[in-house]
Design an enzyme around this catalytic site. Structure first.
Site, PDB file in Angstrom:
ATOM      1  N   HIS A 192     -10.132  44.283  85.709  1.00 62.24           N
ATOM      2  CA  HIS A 192      -9.708  45.627  85.278  1.00 62.24           C
ATOM      3  C   HIS A 192      -9.192  45.596  83.832  1.00 62.24           C
ATOM      4  O   HIS A 192      -9.507  46.479  83.032  1.00 62.24           O
ATOM      5  CB  HIS A 192      -8.557  46.145  86.164  1.00 62.24           C
ATOM      6  CG  HIS A 192      -8.893  46.340  87.602  1.00 62.24           C
ATOM      7  ND1 HIS A 192      -8.168  45.764  88.630  1.00 62.24           N
ATOM      8  CD2 HIS A 192      -9.880  47.064  88.203  1.00 62.24           C
ATOM      9  CE1 HIS A 192      -8.674  46.132  89.783  1.00 62.24           C
ATOM     10  NE2 HIS A 192      -9.718  46.907  89.560  1.00 62.24           N
ATOM     11  N   LYS A 233      -6.130  55.288 102.792  1.00 62.38           N
ATOM     12  CA  LYS A 233      -6.087  53.819 102.754  1.00 62.38           C
ATOM     13  C   LYS A 233      -4.660  53.326 102.898  1.00 62.38           C
ATOM     14  O   LYS A 233      -3.708  54.025 102.560  1.00 62.38           O
ATOM     15  CB  LYS A 233      -6.621  53.339 101.407  1.00 62.38           C
ATOM     16  CG  LYS A 233      -8.127  53.210 101.335  1.00 62.38           C
ATOM     17  CD  LYS A 233      -8.492  52.431 100.072  1.00 62.38           C
ATOM     18  CE  LYS A 233      -9.956  52.461  99.758  1.00 62.38           C
ATOM     19  NZ  LYS A 233     -10.252  51.889  98.434  1.00 62.38           N
ATOM     20  N   ARG A 240     -19.796  45.728  88.256  1.00 63.04           N
ATOM     21  CA  ARG A 240     -19.829  44.257  88.339  1.00 63.04           C
ATOM     22  C   ARG A 240     -21.224  43.755  88.671  1.00 63.04           C
ATOM     23  O   ARG A 240     -21.683  42.763  88.136  1.00 63.04           O
ATOM     24  CB  ARG A 240     -18.861  43.764  89.437  1.00 63.04           C
ATOM     25  CG  ARG A 240     -17.422  43.861  89.061  1.00 63.04           C
ATOM     26  CD  ARG A 240     -16.542  43.646  90.246  1.00 63.04           C
ATOM     27  NE  ARG A 240     -16.840  44.617  91.284  1.00 63.04           N
ATOM     28  CZ  ARG A 240     -16.126  44.793  92.375  1.00 63.04           C
ATOM     29  NH1 ARG A 240     -15.085  44.023  92.604  1.00 63.04           N
ATOM     30  NH2 ARG A 240     -16.446  45.710  93.248  1.00 63.04           N
ATOM     31  N   SER A 257      -9.915  43.031  93.728  1.00 61.24           N
ATOM     32  CA  SER A 257      -8.526  43.033  94.221  1.00 61.24           C
ATOM     33  C   SER A 257      -8.485  42.534  95.663  1.00 61.24           C
ATOM     34  O   SER A 257      -7.550  41.823  96.059  1.00 61.24           O
ATOM     35  CB  SER A 257      -7.943  44.444  94.167  1.00 61.24           C
ATOM     36  OG  SER A 257      -7.971  44.938  92.860  1.00 61.24           O
TER      37      SER A 257
END
Ligand code: PNS
Length: 158
Positions: A17, A41, A90, A128
């Protein structure tokens, strides 16, 4: 003045990040990194904790602001008067979800466009989720996140 938003969960912020933040901050005059307050979440860190970690790791980048938002990203971008959303890509596996999100946001708010930055190769594998998993087994995660963030993760699993 050119402005952009870099939204995400940042649970927690990783070197991947930070790489995107630094590169986006060179392209735009003002970059707002914004943490999603997602009631669905269950994150490891509260929004407040995630905002504080981002403030710490971005404190040397003068044109970066840290914020949080809830609700739709396109509405938040409109409220901020920002037309550009930054997202990191990514791998090809990110693409489908990111394309769907970018197109949905553009449908909701026509002035909003998404700019993708490809993640630097050295961070292409990093997420993460994997950082948290490694830390939960008591392993060192300082190659993935700054030391101040690693400390906060260890505290959670102690
Ligand atoms: O770091 P993440 O979890 O990949 O970030 C995802 C995020 C926060 C950018 C995305 O979930 C989001 O924008 N959520 C807000 C809700 C929304 O606008 N949904 C419609 C777009 S599909």
């Amino acid at each position: 003045m050119s402005k952009a938003i870099y939204p995400g969960s940042f649970d927690p912020v990783t070197y991947g990040h930070i790489d995107i933040i630094r590169r986006a901050a060179k392209i735009f005059d003002e970059l707002t990194v914004s943490v999603l307050n997602n009631k669905v979440k269950t994150p490891l860190f509260s929004v407040d904790e995630r905002v504080k970690m981002l403030q710490e790791v971005c404190k040397d980048i003068p044109n970066v602001k840290i914020d949080s938002f809830s609700g739709l990203l396109a509405d938040y971008a409109s409220e901020c008067g920002t037309d550009v959303i930054i997202r990191g890509l990514r791998a090809i596996t990110d693409f489908e979800y990111e394309l769907q999100m970018a197109q949905t946001n553009h449908k909701i708010a026509e002035h909003v466009d998404t700019v993708f930055l490809t993640t630097s190769l050295e961070y292409a594998y990093l997420s993460s989720t994997t950082v948290k998993e490694v830390a939960s087994f008591g392993k060192d995660v300082t190659q993935f996140v700054p030391p101040c963030v690693a400390e906060k993760i260890y505290e959670k699993y102690r």
